[in-house]
Write a protein that holds these residues in place. Structure first.
Motif, PDB file in Angstrom:
ATOM      1  N   ARG A  79       0.831  -1.203   0.000  1.00  0.00           N
ATOM      2  CA  ARG A  79       0.000   0.000   0.000  1.00  0.00           C
ATOM      3  C   ARG A  79       0.869   1.258   0.000  1.00  0.00           C
ATOM      4  O   ARG A  79       0.572   2.225  -0.690  1.00  0.00           O
ATOM      5  N   ARG A  80       1.971   1.232   0.776  1.00  0.00           N
ATOM      6  CA  ARG A  80       2.891   2.375   0.805  1.00  0.00           C
ATOM      7  C   ARG A  80       3.485   2.632  -0.573  1.00  0.00           C
ATOM      8  O   ARG A  80       3.571   3.760  -1.029  1.00  0.00           O
ATOM      9  N   PHE A  81       3.904   1.560  -1.241  1.00  0.00           N
ATOM     10  CA  PHE A  81       4.491   1.702  -2.573  1.00  0.00           C
ATOM     11  C   PHE A  81       3.458   2.267  -3.544  1.00  0.00           C
ATOM     12  O   PHE A  81       3.764   3.151  -4.348  1.00  0.00           O
ATOM     13  N   ALA A  82       2.225   1.771  -3.435  1.00  0.00           N
ATOM     14  CA  ALA A  82       1.158   2.261  -4.317  1.00  0.00           C
ATOM     15  C   ALA A  82       0.909   3.748  -4.085  1.00  0.00           C
ATOM     16  O   ALA A  82       0.770   4.525  -5.031  1.00  0.00           O
ATOM     17  N   ARG A  83       0.887   4.143  -2.813  1.00  0.00           N
ATOM     18  CA  ARG A  83       0.674   5.563  -2.512  1.00  0.00           C
ATOM     19  C   ARG A  83       1.848   6.401  -2.997  1.00  0.00           C
ATOM     20  O   ARG A  83       1.682   7.537  -3.417  1.00  0.00           O
ATOM     21  N   GLY A  84       3.052   5.845  -2.918  1.00  0.00           N
ATOM     22  CA  GLY A  84       4.220   6.563  -3.416  1.00  0.00           C
ATOM     23  C   GLY A  84       4.191   6.732  -4.920  1.00  0.00           C
ATOM     24  O   GLY A  84       4.549   7.782  -5.444  1.00  0.00           O
ATOM     25  N   LEU A  85       3.745   5.699  -5.611  1.00  0.00           N
ATOM     26  CA  LEU A  85       3.660   5.793  -7.067  1.00  0.00           C
ATOM     27  C   LEU A  85       2.596   6.789  -7.497  1.00  0.00           C
ATOM     28  O   LEU A  85       2.809   7.602  -8.390  1.00  0.00           O
ATOM     29  N   THR A  86       1.445   6.707  -6.853  1.00  0.00           N
ATOM     30  CA  THR A  86       0.313   7.519  -7.291  1.00  0.00           C
ATOM     31  C   THR A  86       0.318   8.918  -6.699  1.00  0.00           C
ATOM     32  O   THR A  86      -0.348   9.804  -7.215  1.00  0.00           O
ATOM     33  N   ARG A  87       1.028   9.089  -5.583  1.00  0.00           N
ATOM     34  CA  ARG A  87       1.071  10.369  -4.866  1.00  0.00           C
ATOM     35  C   ARG A  87      -0.297  10.742  -4.308  1.00  0.00           C
ATOM     36  O   ARG A  87      -0.599  11.919  -4.105  1.00  0.00           O
ATOM     37  N   ASN A  88      -1.148   9.748  -4.092  1.00  0.00           N
ATOM     38  CA  ASN A  88      -2.509  10.015  -3.631  1.00  0.00           C
ATOM     39  C   ASN A  88      -3.031   8.759  -2.933  1.00  0.00           C
ATOM     40  O   ASN A  88      -2.939   7.665  -3.473  1.00  0.00           O
ATOM     41  N   GLY A  89      -3.581   8.924  -1.735  1.00  0.00           N
ATOM     42  CA  GLY A  89      -4.057   7.782  -0.961  1.00  0.00           C
ATOM     43  C   GLY A  89      -5.159   6.990  -1.633  1.00  0.00           C
ATOM     44  O   GLY A  89      -5.109   5.759  -1.707  1.00  0.00           O
ATOM     45  N   ALA A  90      -6.164   7.679  -2.128  1.00  0.00           N
ATOM     46  CA  ALA A  90      -7.292   6.983  -2.754  1.00  0.00           C
ATOM     47  C   ALA A  90      -6.855   6.265  -4.032  1.00  0.00           C
ATOM     48  O   ALA A  90      -7.229   5.111  -4.272  1.00  0.00           O
ATOM     49  N   GLN A 124      13.433   7.928 -10.057  1.00  0.00           N
ATOM     50  CA  GLN A 124      14.067   8.085  -8.742  1.00  0.00           C
ATOM     51  C   GLN A 124      13.081   7.770  -7.627  1.00  0.00           C
ATOM     52  O   GLN A 124      13.432   7.149  -6.623  1.00  0.00           O
ATOM     53  N   ARG A 125      11.825   8.195  -7.793  1.00  0.00           N
ATOM     54  CA  ARG A 125      10.810   7.932  -6.765  1.00  0.00           C
ATOM     55  C   ARG A 125      10.586   6.434  -6.590  1.00  0.00           C
ATOM     56  O   ARG A 125      10.476   5.929  -5.481  1.00  0.00           O
ATOM     57  N   GLU A 126      10.547   5.698  -7.713  1.00  0.00           N
ATOM     58  CA  GLU A 126      10.396   4.242  -7.638  1.00  0.00           C
ATOM     59  C   GLU A 126      11.543   3.624  -6.855  1.00  0.00           C
ATOM     60  O   GLU A 126      11.328   2.769  -5.993  1.00  0.00           O
ATOM     61  N   ALA A 127      12.770   4.037  -7.176  1.00  0.00           N
ATOM     62  CA  ALA A 127      13.948   3.472  -6.505  1.00  0.00           C
ATOM     63  C   ALA A 127      13.917   3.783  -5.012  1.00  0.00           C
ATOM     64  O   ALA A 127      14.156   2.906  -4.181  1.00  0.00           O
ATOM     65  N   VAL A 128      13.599   5.024  -4.656  1.00  0.00           N
ATOM     66  CA  VAL A 128      13.543   5.412  -3.243  1.00  0.00           C
ATOM     67  C   VAL A 128      12.447   4.622  -2.526  1.00  0.00           C
ATOM     68  O   VAL A 128      12.657   4.104  -1.427  1.00  0.00           O
ATOM     69  N   MET A 129      11.272   4.513  -3.139  1.00  0.00           N
ATOM     70  CA  MET A 129      10.160   3.795  -2.509  1.00  0.00           C
ATOM     71  C   MET A 129      10.512   2.325  -2.281  1.00  0.00           C
ATOM     72  O   MET A 129      10.273   1.785  -1.205  1.00  0.00           O
ATOM     73  N   LEU A 130      11.059   1.670  -3.299  1.00  0.00           N
ATOM     74  CA  LEU A 130      11.318   0.228  -3.174  1.00  0.00           C
ATOM     75  C   LEU A 130      12.427  -0.070  -2.169  1.00  0.00           C
ATOM     76  O   LEU A 130      12.302  -0.992  -1.364  1.00  0.00           O
ATOM     77  N   VAL A 131      13.510   0.705  -2.193  1.00  0.00           N
ATOM     78  CA  VAL A 131      14.659   0.388  -1.337  1.00  0.00           C
ATOM     79  C   VAL A 131      14.523   1.020   0.051  1.00  0.00           C
ATOM     80  O   VAL A 131      14.642   0.328   1.054  1.00  0.00           O
ATOM     81  N   LEU A 132      14.254   2.318   0.113  1.00  0.00           N
ATOM     82  CA  LEU A 132      14.260   3.004   1.403  1.00  0.00           C
ATOM     83  C   LEU A 132      12.949   2.873   2.170  1.00  0.00           C
ATOM     84  O   LEU A 132      12.946   2.855   3.392  1.00  0.00           O
ATOM     85  N   VAL A 133      11.847   2.784   1.481  1.00  0.00           N
ATOM     86  CA  VAL A 133      10.561   2.688   2.175  1.00  0.00           C
ATOM     87  C   VAL A 133      10.118   1.235   2.318  1.00  0.00           C
ATOM     88  O   VAL A 133       9.768   0.786   3.405  1.00  0.00           O
TER      89      VAL A 133
END
Length: 149
Positions: free
Chosen positions: A2-13, A102-111
């Motif tokens: 769910r965190r990765f999805a929110r990071g990709l979409t930049r929106n909770g819903a 860059q956002r994908e890389a940060v989300m997958l590795v750091l988050v």
């Protein structure tokens, strides 16, 4: 997930919708998962591919969505909670400014905590490319948040 999805979409819903679409597709395609391989990596790859398709469709349609989170914390009590909310908002805005790669890389590795090799497999790039994207993303985040690297 769910965190990765929110990071990709930049929106909770939208992130929740992406999670649902991912689970549906994973269940429909479960016969394609190779036993002995990591299920989570396979599901994250499905999510990433769905998001790429979705982002392309949105760009074509020119649709916009109002972020649901804008009204979630109205009336929140306590200075600490408000400060934490403000700081989280700063991080979210900084993450949103990162290029998608860059956002994908940060989300997958750091988050999400994936190993570099696993994250590179999910994204479908060499590990050196992932490392480079991660380093640039980390530096950009530090600059955006006013931190020294």
């Amino acid at each position: 997930m769910r965190r990765f999805a929110r990071g990709l979409t930049r929106n909770g819903a939208d992130g929740d919708d992406l999670c649902q679409m991912t689970i549906e597709r994973a269940l429909k395609s479960s016969h394609l998962w190779a036993e002995g391989t990591r299920l989570d990596s396979w599901v994250y790859r499905i999510m990433r591919n769905i998001w790429i398709d979705e982002a392309r469709a949105r760009n074509r349609a020119g649709q916009t969505f109002a972020p649901e989170e804008d009204g979630e914390h109205v009336g929140m009590a306590g200075d600490g909670a408000i400060e934490a909310h403000v700081e989280l908002g700063n991080v979210e805005r900084a993450m949103a400014q990162l290029p998608d790669e860059q956002r994908e890389a940060v989300m997958l590795v750091l988050v999400e905590g994936f190993a570099y090799k696993e994250a590179a497999e999910i994204i479908g790039c060499p590990m050196g490319t992932l490392t480079s994207r991660l380093a640039r993303g980390r530096e950009a985040l530090m600059r955006a948040l006013g931190e020294q690297s």
